[in-house]
Enzyme design. Structure first.
Site, short mmCIF file in Angstrom:
data_model
loop_
_atom_site.label_atom_id
_atom_site.label_comp_id
_atom_site.label_asym_id
_atom_site.label_seq_id
_atom_site.Cartn_x
_atom_site.Cartn_y
_atom_site.Cartn_z
N GLU A 116 16.58 64.99 -19.05
CA GLU A 116 15.59 64.09 -18.45
C GLU A 116 16.15 62.68 -18.55
O GLU A 116 16.79 62.33 -19.55
CB GLU A 116 14.24 64.13 -19.19
CG GLU A 116 13.47 65.41 -19.01
CD GLU A 116 13.73 66.40 -20.14
OE1 GLU A 116 14.26 65.98 -21.19
OE2 GLU A 116 13.40 67.57 -19.98
N TYR A 128 25.22 61.23 -13.59
CA TYR A 128 24.89 62.65 -13.58
C TYR A 128 25.11 63.27 -12.20
O TYR A 128 25.68 64.36 -12.09
CB TYR A 128 23.44 62.86 -14.06
CG TYR A 128 23.22 62.40 -15.48
CD1 TYR A 128 24.14 62.68 -16.50
CD2 TYR A 128 22.10 61.65 -15.82
CE1 TYR A 128 23.95 62.25 -17.79
CE2 TYR A 128 21.90 61.22 -17.13
CZ TYR A 128 22.83 61.52 -18.11
OH TYR A 128 22.63 61.10 -19.39
#
Length: 160
Positions: A116, A128
């Site tokens: 998260e 990411y």
């Protein structure tokens, strides 16, 4: 004009990584406090060590400059925290730590790595995405924030 050092190669970075120990916690916590408005407590790190999570530090010139915390269970890995000291950001250390984390998740036979991230953390989200993570969902009002709560973007990468 100050020159920017070359980004470390993964092989060079790998040699500067080692498992986190309890002795690292004061330095880790100083980095955490300098990095986040709502940081983990030193107790959070201690509890994670005691729980046996995969916890690694990155060193440069003998100084801890970054770390990550990953939990692995039931064929899944969860990246709980990945942080680089503010003065050492944008030098490739975060990417190297993430690559190491992905390799360790594979070593643990995890099929996927989940995480998260605050929806406002554009730099982390870009990192990411560039490493093959995909957006799964938004967890509303997940993180504390000055104006109440902030959403979390849930991301996933399937591992080979």
């Amino acid at each position: 004009m100050r020159s920017v050092p070359d980004a470390p190669t993964y092989e060079t970075l790998r040699r500067s990584l080692r498992p986190m120990t309890e002795a690292d916690l004061p330095r880790i916590h100083r980095i955490e406090l300098a990095s986040y408005e709502y940081p983990w407590s030193q107790g959070n790190f201690f509890d994670s060590l005691r729980a046996g999570y995969s916890m690694w530090v990155c060193e440069a010139a003998g100084e801890v400059i970054g770390y990550y915390v990953m939990m692995v269970a039931a064929g899944e890995a969860h990246l709980l925290n990945l942080t680089i000291a503010p003065a050492r950001r944008r030098q490739g250390f975060g990417r190297g730590l993430l690559e190491h984390c992905l390799a360790r998740a594979g070593d643990h036979r995890a099929a996927s790595l989940f995480l998260e991230v605050r929806t406002s953390n554009a730099a982390a989200i870009a990192l990411y995405h560039s490493n093959g993570f995909v957006d799964l969902a938004v967890r509303g009002r997940y993180y504390p924030a000055r104006d109440g709560r902030e959403d979390a973007l849930i991301m996933k990468k399937d591992l080979p």
